[in-house]
Write an enzyme that holds these catalytic residues in place. Structure first.
Site, PDB file in Angstrom:
ATOM      1  N   ALA A  14      45.853  51.897  35.490  1.00 37.60           N
ATOM      2  CA  ALA A  14      45.910  52.466  34.140  1.00 37.60           C
ATOM      3  C   ALA A  14      47.298  53.010  33.810  1.00 37.60           C
ATOM      4  O   ALA A  14      47.429  54.005  33.103  1.00 37.60           O
ATOM      5  CB  ALA A  14      44.865  53.567  33.994  1.00 37.60           C
ATOM      6  N   ARG A  16      49.970  51.206  32.352  1.00 37.86           N
ATOM      7  CA  ARG A  16      50.717  50.551  31.268  1.00 37.86           C
ATOM      8  C   ARG A  16      50.220  51.007  29.900  1.00 37.86           C
ATOM      9  O   ARG A  16      49.022  51.212  29.701  1.00 37.86           O
ATOM     10  CB  ARG A  16      50.589  49.029  31.373  1.00 37.86           C
ATOM     11  N   ASP A  79      48.928  53.484  45.075  1.00 39.41           N
ATOM     12  CA  ASP A  79      48.919  52.065  45.407  1.00 39.41           C
ATOM     13  C   ASP A  79      47.596  51.772  46.101  1.00 39.41           C
ATOM     14  O   ASP A  79      47.356  52.270  47.217  1.00 39.41           O
ATOM     15  CB  ASP A  79      50.098  51.740  46.323  1.00 39.41           C
ATOM     16  N   VAL A  80      46.726  51.003  45.474  1.00 38.18           N
ATOM     17  CA  VAL A  80      45.393  50.771  46.036  1.00 38.18           C
ATOM     18  C   VAL A  80      45.430  50.045  47.373  1.00 38.18           C
ATOM     19  O   VAL A  80      44.434  50.033  48.105  1.00 38.18           O
ATOM     20  CB  VAL A  80      44.495  49.996  45.045  1.00 38.18           C
ATOM     21  N   ASN A 106      40.348  48.268  37.810  1.00 45.45           N
ATOM     22  CA  ASN A 106      41.156  47.454  36.900  1.00 45.45           C
ATOM     23  C   ASN A 106      42.482  47.032  37.518  1.00 45.45           C
ATOM     24  O   ASN A 106      43.140  46.131  37.003  1.00 45.45           O
ATOM     25  CB  ASN A 106      41.400  48.245  35.607  1.00 45.45           C
ATOM     26  N   SER A 161      38.098  38.315  35.336  1.00 49.52           N
ATOM     27  CA  SER A 161      38.811  37.483  34.372  1.00 49.52           C
ATOM     28  C   SER A 161      38.020  36.207  34.188  1.00 49.52           C
ATOM     29  O   SER A 161      37.204  35.832  35.049  1.00 49.52           O
ATOM     30  CB  SER A 161      40.210  37.155  34.917  1.00 49.52           C
ATOM     31  N   TYR A 174      45.630  34.322  41.890  1.00 53.12           N
ATOM     32  CA  TYR A 174      44.854  35.112  40.933  1.00 53.12           C
ATOM     33  C   TYR A 174      43.418  34.587  40.834  1.00 53.12           C
ATOM     34  O   TYR A 174      42.457  35.357  40.920  1.00 53.12           O
ATOM     35  CB  TYR A 174      45.533  35.084  39.566  1.00 53.12           C
ATOM     36  N   ALA A 176      41.720  32.793  42.980  1.00 57.38           N
ATOM     37  CA  ALA A 176      40.999  32.971  44.241  1.00 57.38           C
ATOM     38  C   ALA A 176      40.499  34.397  44.401  1.00 57.38           C
ATOM     39  O   ALA A 176      39.351  34.634  44.798  1.00 57.38           O
ATOM     40  CB  ALA A 176      41.908  32.588  45.414  1.00 57.38           C
ATOM     41  N   LYS A 178      40.042  36.696  42.003  1.00 56.71           N
ATOM     42  CA  LYS A 178      39.069  37.068  40.979  1.00 56.71           C
ATOM     43  C   LYS A 178      37.713  36.424  41.246  1.00 56.71           C
ATOM     44  O   LYS A 178      36.663  37.008  40.966  1.00 56.71           O
ATOM     45  CB  LYS A 178      39.594  36.703  39.590  1.00 56.71           C
TER      46      LYS A 178
END
Length: 278
Positions: A14, A16, A79-80, A106, A161, A174, A176, A178
């Site tokens: 969150a 941006r 940083d997750v 997210n 997505s 991306y 793979a 998602k």
């Protein structure tokens, strides 16, 4: 009474100003929740001009927007991928706000989408994307999920997505990661139902954000066309002839966070203007 009054939400990715994460956090606050917001630290020199112009400070600026709405809010650079950071942030959030009722995962890397065919992408890109989009998801869900079990339940919403529903060429890791999110979500829905925790997915289609603009820019560069061409072409190809607004994604997240979706778990909702109907 607002539908999320008395609840505490935790939103990753969150940082941006023009992002889905900010829109989600603001909508949850609008609907009554106190909100914890996190984002990966960014070099101030790398910020887009529109963020520099307004003095945007990432999660802290967003948290202040939420406080100005009369809600409690905490902001963390997190940083997750770093499991110790995740644990510390979750522990501090529970200590200060009492619990976490809603988790919105997210945080994501775009994996140079639009410019990264598997056979030529770098190992750094591949593993970096997997670390954030999958391992990071795992770290946050484990830390927050354990707190939800203690407090008697909650709602976990994973942001995937339409690239997690169908393969897209040159989308690097991306797609793979998602797709993997869907398998993890269904597994968690089965495992956590007994603890009164629901787990669902939102699948945004093309949305008007900085992240999506970056993808369009890479497509334009690879194709050797004028900047903005890919974005214009996509709009014309979409059934509704426009991109989604971040706020339209946020509305669906708020629905899944609330009791309005109390009998839904293990589901994936496309918010894509009809580009996929499955």
């Amino acid at each position: 009474m607002s539908k999320l009054s008395g609840r505490v939400a935790f939103v990753t990715g969150a940082g941006r100003y023009r992002g889905i994460g900010r829109a989600i956090a603001l909508r949850l606050a609008e609907d009554g929740a106190d909100v914890v917001v996190t984002g990966r630290p960014r070099d101030p020199a790398s910020l887009p001009d529109h963020e520099k112009e307004i003095g945007w400070l990432g999660p802290e600026s967003l948290a202040q927007e939420i406080r100005d709405m009369g809600r409690r809010s905490l902001a963390f650079d997190c940083d997750v991928v770093n499991v110790d950071e995740v644990k510390a942030v979750v522990e501090q959030s529970v200590s200060e706000l009492g619990k976490i009722d809603v988790l919105v995962n997210n945080a994501a890397l775009p994996s140079e989408a639009g410019d990264a065919p598997i056979l030529s992408m770098t190992d750094e890109n591949w593993f970096g994307t997997v670390d954030v989009n999958l391992h990071g998801l795992y770290h946050v869900i484990r830390a927050v999920g354990r707190e939800m079990v203690k407090s008697g339940g909650g709602s976990i919403i994973n942001i995937s997505s339409t690239a997690g529903r169908i393969g897209i060429p040159n989308y690097g890791a991306y797609c793979a990661t998602k797709w993997a999110m869907h398998g993890l979500t269904q597994q968690l829905a089965l495992e956590l139902a007994k603890d009164n925790i629901r787990v669902n997915i939102v699948c945004p289609g093309s949305t008007d954000t900085d992240m999506m603009d970056g993808t369009f820019g890479r497509y334009d560069k690879v194709a050797g066309v004028e900047p903005g061409t890919s974005k214009s072409n996509i709009k014309q190809a979409l059934l509704m002839k426009r991109q989604a607004l971040p706020e339209e994604q946020a509305a669906v997240v708020s629905f899944l966070a609330s009791d309005d979706s109390s009998y839904m778990t293990g589901q994936a909702l496309n918010v894509d203007g009809g580009s996929r109907m499955d």
